[in-house]
Every structure is written in C-alpha cells, then in structure tokens.
Design a protein around this motif. Structure first.
Motif, PDB file in Angstrom:
ATOM      1  N   VAL A 107       0.812  -1.219   0.000  1.00 54.54           N
ATOM      2  CA  VAL A 107       0.000   0.000   0.000  1.00 54.54           C
ATOM      3  C   VAL A 107       0.847   1.272   0.000  1.00 54.54           C
ATOM      4  N   GLU A 108       2.123   1.166   0.352  1.00 56.25           N
ATOM      5  CA  GLU A 108       3.035   2.313   0.337  1.00 56.25           C
ATOM      6  C   GLU A 108       3.780   2.428  -1.006  1.00 56.25           C
ATOM      7  N   GLY A 109       3.528   1.493  -1.923  1.00 57.69           N
ATOM      8  CA  GLY A 109       4.177   1.540  -3.230  1.00 57.69           C
ATOM      9  C   GLY A 109       5.505   0.810  -3.307  1.00 57.69           C
ATOM     10  N   ARG A 110       5.909   0.171  -2.220  1.00 58.18           N
ATOM     11  CA  ARG A 110       7.169  -0.579  -2.248  1.00 58.18           C
ATOM     12  C   ARG A 110       6.990  -1.860  -3.063  1.00 58.18           C
ATOM     13  N   VAL A 111       8.064  -2.310  -3.695  1.00 61.77           N
ATOM     14  CA  VAL A 111       8.039  -3.470  -4.587  1.00 61.77           C
ATOM     15  C   VAL A 111       8.486  -4.715  -3.831  1.00 61.77           C
ATOM     16  N   LEU A 112       7.753  -5.812  -4.034  1.00 60.62           N
ATOM     17  CA  LEU A 112       8.086  -7.090  -3.417  1.00 60.62           C
ATOM     18  C   LEU A 112       9.201  -7.763  -4.204  1.00 60.62           C
ATOM     19  N   LEU A 113      10.313  -8.037  -3.520  1.00 59.41           N
ATOM     20  CA  LEU A 113      11.440  -8.763  -4.107  1.00 59.41           C
ATOM     21  C   LEU A 113      11.665 -10.059  -3.344  1.00 59.41           C
ATOM     22  N   VAL A 114      12.203 -11.041  -4.041  1.00 60.43           N
ATOM     23  CA  VAL A 114      12.539 -12.321  -3.420  1.00 60.43           C
ATOM     24  C   VAL A 114      14.038 -12.559  -3.570  1.00 60.43           C
ATOM     25  N   GLU A 115      14.600 -13.316  -2.620  1.00 61.19           N
ATOM     26  CA  GLU A 115      16.027 -13.628  -2.618  1.00 61.19           C
ATOM     27  C   GLU A 115      16.225 -15.099  -2.956  1.00 61.19           C
ATOM     28  N   PRO A 116      16.705 -15.391  -4.161  1.00 66.92           N
ATOM     29  CA  PRO A 116      16.932 -16.786  -4.543  1.00 66.92           C
ATOM     30  C   PRO A 116      18.108 -17.394  -3.777  1.00 66.92           C
ATOM     31  N   ASN A 117      18.080 -18.714  -3.586  1.00 68.85           N
ATOM     32  CA  ASN A 117      19.194 -19.392  -2.926  1.00 68.85           C
ATOM     33  C   ASN A 117      20.202 -19.956  -3.927  1.00 68.85           C
ATOM     34  N   TYR A 118      19.905 -19.877  -5.214  1.00 71.73           N
ATOM     35  CA  TYR A 118      20.753 -20.477  -6.245  1.00 71.73           C
ATOM     36  C   TYR A 118      21.650 -19.459  -6.950  1.00 71.73           C
ATOM     37  N   ARG A 119      21.541 -18.182  -6.557  1.00 75.75           N
ATOM     38  CA  ARG A 119      22.419 -17.140  -7.100  1.00 75.75           C
ATOM     39  C   ARG A 119      22.382 -15.942  -6.163  1.00 75.75           C
ATOM     40  N   GLY A 126      21.944 -12.006  -5.035  1.00 71.13           N
ATOM     41  CA  GLY A 126      21.076 -10.900  -5.387  1.00 71.13           C
ATOM     42  C   GLY A 126      19.607 -11.180  -5.156  1.00 71.13           C
ATOM     43  N   TRP A 127      18.793 -10.280  -5.716  1.00 71.45           N
ATOM     44  CA  TRP A 127      17.350 -10.292  -5.536  1.00 71.45           C
ATOM     45  C   TRP A 127      16.667 -10.420  -6.881  1.00 71.45           C
ATOM     46  N   ALA A 128      15.392 -10.739  -6.866  1.00 69.99           N
ATOM     47  CA  ALA A 128      14.620 -10.923  -8.100  1.00 69.99           C
ATOM     48  C   ALA A 128      13.158 -10.601  -7.811  1.00 69.99           C
ATOM     49  N   LEU A 129      12.368 -10.605  -8.874  1.00 72.47           N
ATOM     50  CA  LEU A 129      10.918 -10.540  -8.751  1.00 72.47           C
ATOM     51  C   LEU A 129      10.370 -11.956  -8.721  1.00 72.47           C
ATOM     52  N   PRO A 130       9.196 -12.173  -8.129  1.00 67.73           N
ATOM     53  CA  PRO A 130       8.578 -13.489  -8.251  1.00 67.73           C
ATOM     54  C   PRO A 130       8.307 -13.779  -9.730  1.00 67.73           C
ATOM     55  N   GLY A 131       8.796 -14.899 -10.190  1.00 65.07           N
ATOM     56  CA  GLY A 131       8.638 -15.256 -11.598  1.00 65.07           C
ATOM     57  C   GLY A 131       9.717 -16.222 -12.016  1.00 65.07           C
ATOM     58  N   GLY A 132       9.775 -16.507 -13.305  1.00 65.84           N
ATOM     59  CA  GLY A 132      10.785 -17.436 -13.790  1.00 65.84           C
ATOM     60  C   GLY A 132      10.574 -17.789 -15.241  1.00 65.84           C
ATOM     61  N   THR A 133      11.088 -18.927 -15.615  1.00 63.06           N
ATOM     62  CA  THR A 133      11.060 -19.388 -16.996  1.00 63.06           C
ATOM     63  C   THR A 133       9.658 -19.779 -17.426  1.00 63.06           C
ATOM     64  N   VAL A 134       9.282 -19.368 -18.617  1.00 63.94           N
ATOM     65  CA  VAL A 134       8.015 -19.780 -19.223  1.00 63.94           C
ATOM     66  C   VAL A 134       8.231 -21.172 -19.818  1.00 63.94           C
ATOM     67  N   GLU A 135       7.409 -22.109 -19.432  1.00 61.54           N
ATOM     68  CA  GLU A 135       7.525 -23.483 -19.924  1.00 61.54           C
ATOM     69  C   GLU A 135       6.800 -23.607 -21.259  1.00 61.54           C
ATOM     70  N   SER A 136       7.378 -22.956 -22.256  1.00 63.76           N
ATOM     71  CA  SER A 136       6.735 -22.883 -23.567  1.00 63.76           C
ATOM     72  C   SER A 136       6.646 -24.237 -24.261  1.00 63.76           C
ATOM     73  N   ASP A 137       7.541 -25.154 -23.933  1.00 63.12           N
ATOM     74  CA  ASP A 137       7.483 -26.485 -24.546  1.00 63.12           C
ATOM     75  C   ASP A 137       6.208 -27.237 -24.177  1.00 63.12           C
ATOM     76  N   THR A 138       5.592 -26.844 -23.054  1.00 63.95           N
ATOM     77  CA  THR A 138       4.342 -27.487 -22.638  1.00 63.95           C
ATOM     78  C   THR A 138       3.122 -26.671 -23.051  1.00 63.95           C
ATOM     79  N   GLY A 139       3.365 -25.570 -23.779  1.00 63.02           N
ATOM     80  CA  GLY A 139       2.260 -24.722 -24.226  1.00 63.02           C
ATOM     81  C   GLY A 139       1.929 -23.589 -23.287  1.00 63.02           C
ATOM     82  N   GLU A 140       2.730 -23.414 -22.241  1.00 63.10           N
ATOM     83  CA  GLU A 140       2.472 -22.342 -21.283  1.00 63.10           C
ATOM     84  C   GLU A 140       2.726 -20.980 -21.926  1.00 63.10           C
ATOM     85  N   THR A 141       1.839 -20.032 -21.658  1.00 69.24           N
ATOM     86  CA  THR A 141       2.007 -18.659 -22.133  1.00 69.24           C
ATOM     87  C   THR A 141       2.787 -17.864 -21.087  1.00 69.24           C
TER      88      THR A 141
END
Length: 164
Positions: free
Chosen positions: A28-40, A42-57
């Motif tokens: 509600v204050e406009g701050r952005v939600l970031l996540v901290e991966p354990n495999y690299r 730094g920080w990231a946004l929630p998200g990842g690879t699109v599994e296009s081989d399975t038809g995922e958009t």
C-alpha cells in the motif's frame, strides 16, 4: 509440398529465444516485493522461466511461478513491460512483466516462500530498486512503475532501456 522431415529440419535450424515472466507486486506504500533466490546472489521478482514447450504462455508462467514461489495464486493485471535481453553464452531472453497489484497486510502475511528456491522476501521503495536489482532488471522495474504512475501502455524495452 514439404515433407514432415523437411519441416522438422527447418524448425530445428531456427534461432532460439528464452522467455521469462514475472509479476510486479507492491504494498500500500508503493514498495516493490522482491525475493532472494538461494541459487544465485542478489534479488529478483517473483517469476521465472516460461515453460513454452508445454504450451504455457508468459501470463500463465508468471502466475504459476508466483504461486510456486510465494504462495499467492492471483489473477495478474496488464502487461507492463516486454524486455529483449541479448544473450552472452545463452540465447537471448524475452522478459514479460505483469502487474501483480497491491498487496494488503493480509496478503503479505499469507506469503509462503518456496524453500527449495528462496531464502527471503522484502519490500523495497522505488529509490532503492537499482541497489537490489542492478542492470536490465532494475531498469525494467522502474519502467513498469512509470507505466503504472503515468497510466500509459506497455513499455517496449531492450536490455531495460526504452525503445524509441
């Protein structure tokens, strides 16, 4: 008429592009939600690879990844940015960024991290985005925040920089 083998050979010879998709959540204050991966680092946004081989958009991928990573299965809003990131040692990447909306205190309390991939999460104000998300990702998030503020169309980006 082309044979099935000729078509398969043609397809196999086409250039490759990777696709990722993420959601931009704010509090509600406009701050952005970031996540901290354990495999690299730094920080990231929630998200990842699109599994296009399975038809995922890209939209489906962003929603699936968000549900897996932070436990929030939400209908995503509009597409805020599309970013073309050249590849070094990998094919180029097309990154889609969707509006995840505003999370209220109850939503934030409901976050459940995917412990196999994430260490923590945090809320970051706009002025600290590039401290946590350097390079193209930080620029992409800032462009998306501008889109939300200015109520304009989707941002077309190349390596986080606006095109045109």
């Amino acid at each position: 008429m082309t044979s099935v083998q000729d078509f398969a050979t043609y397809i196999a010879g086409l250039p490759r592009v990777l696709a990722s998709a993420a959601a931009l959540f704010r509090d509600v204050e406009g701050r952005v939600l970031l996540v901290e991966p354990n495999y690299r680092d730094g920080w990231a946004l929630p998200g990842g690879t699109v599994e296009s081989d399975t038809g995922e958009t890209p939209r489906q991928g962003a929603r699936r990844e968000t549900a897996e990573e932070i436990g929030l299965d939400r209908t995503l809003g509009r597409l805020l940015a599309v970013d073309w990131i050249p590849g070094t040692g990998r094919p180029p990447l097309v990154a889609y960024l969707y509006d995840g909306g505003v999370l209220d205190p109850g939503d934030l309390a409901a976050i459940r991290l995917q412990e196999t991939e994430l260490l923590s999460w945090r809320l970051v104000p706009r002025e600290e985005i590039t401290d946590h998300l350097p390079g193209a990702l930080g620029r992409r998030v800032l462009a998306a925040l501008d889109i939300l503020t200015q109520d304009t169309g989707t941002a077309e980006l190349e390596n986080g920089h606006r095109v045109g």
